[in-house]
Design an enzyme around this catalytic site. Structure first.
Site, PDB file in Angstrom:
ATOM      1  N   CYS A  30      44.789  31.248  35.549  1.00  0.00           N
ATOM      2  CA  CYS A  30      44.352  32.394  34.748  1.00  0.00           C
ATOM      3  C   CYS A  30      45.391  32.819  33.719  1.00  0.00           C
ATOM      4  O   CYS A  30      45.045  33.214  32.607  1.00  0.00           O
ATOM      5  CB  CYS A  30      43.958  33.569  35.646  1.00  0.00           C
ATOM      6  N   HIS A  83      46.159  37.950  39.397  1.00  0.00           N
ATOM      7  CA  HIS A  83      45.117  37.571  38.444  1.00  0.00           C
ATOM      8  C   HIS A  83      45.525  38.116  37.086  1.00  0.00           C
ATOM      9  O   HIS A  83      46.257  39.115  37.000  1.00  0.00           O
ATOM     10  CB  HIS A  83      43.756  38.135  38.872  1.00  0.00           C
ATOM     11  N   ASP A  99      37.643  38.079  31.232  1.00  0.00           N
ATOM     12  CA  ASP A  99      38.035  37.433  32.487  1.00  0.00           C
ATOM     13  C   ASP A  99      37.197  36.175  32.610  1.00  0.00           C
ATOM     14  O   ASP A  99      35.983  36.241  32.832  1.00  0.00           O
ATOM     15  CB  ASP A  99      37.786  38.379  33.668  1.00  0.00           C
TER      16      ASP A  99
END
Length: 183
Positions: A30, A83, A99
């Site tokens: 991520c 994250h 996201d």
């Protein structure tokens, strides 16, 4: 009607990125996905890069719940060690979260994302409460680096296949998931 204003603003919003399926994406990377998204925004000059932020989400235990993630179909959360998402604070008055791991819209209005993906801290055991580190996108592009060593097990095997492009490096850093203090 007053309640329709946010929906109308979201409908007028032009995303700062290509559609989700056209973005650079690597599962479990991520921080690099968001770095690549920041790079795209910088290179395409649709919005000022100063409106965008990389948001690191973690805690001391490296156990944070996030709901509505592709890695967990259904109603339960994924427990990530950390994250990273992109926050666009639009000059048009509404903010959006990008996201690439969510099943929520891409981009997602900030309030919707917070409500659906984070839930309330009141409903989460204190050991799982999230902390946020917000970094301006220009600083993230300049200072972030990863040699991907955190993605290898003790035998040196990849936990997840690495991206096909070279590691992200800066002149000073080969690996840096924890940023120095903001100046």
């Amino acid at each position: 009607m007053e309640g329709d204003v946010p929906a109308a603003a979201a409908a007028r919003y032009q995303p700062a990125s290509p559609p989700r399926d056209a973005c650079v994406y690597n599962s479990c990377y991520c921080e690099e996905n968001i770095w690549k998204l920041c790079e795209y925004i910088k290179n395409h000059d649709q919005y000022p890069l100063e409106e965008c932020y990389a948001v690191f989400i973690s805690n001391e235990r490296k156990m944070i719940p996030i709901w509505k993630q592709q890695a967990r179909p259904g109603d339960g959360p994924v427990i990530w060690d950390y994250h990273v998402v992109l926050l666009h604070v639009s000059s048009g008055g509404q903010s959006f979260i990008y996201d690439l791991d969510t099943v929520l819209p891409f981009p997602c209005p900030f309030d919707t994302y917070v409500e659906d993906a984070f839930k309330s801290d009141e409903d989460i055991h204190p050991q799982f409460r999230r902390k946020f580190r917000v970094i301006r996108a220009d600083s993230y592009l300049k200072n972030f680096a990863s040699d991907r060593s955190h993605m290898k097990d003790s035998s040196g095997n990849w936990r997840e296949p690495p991206p096909s492009y070279p590691c992200i490096e800066t002149g000073e850093w080969l690996h840096q998931l924890a940023f120095p203090p903001a100046v």
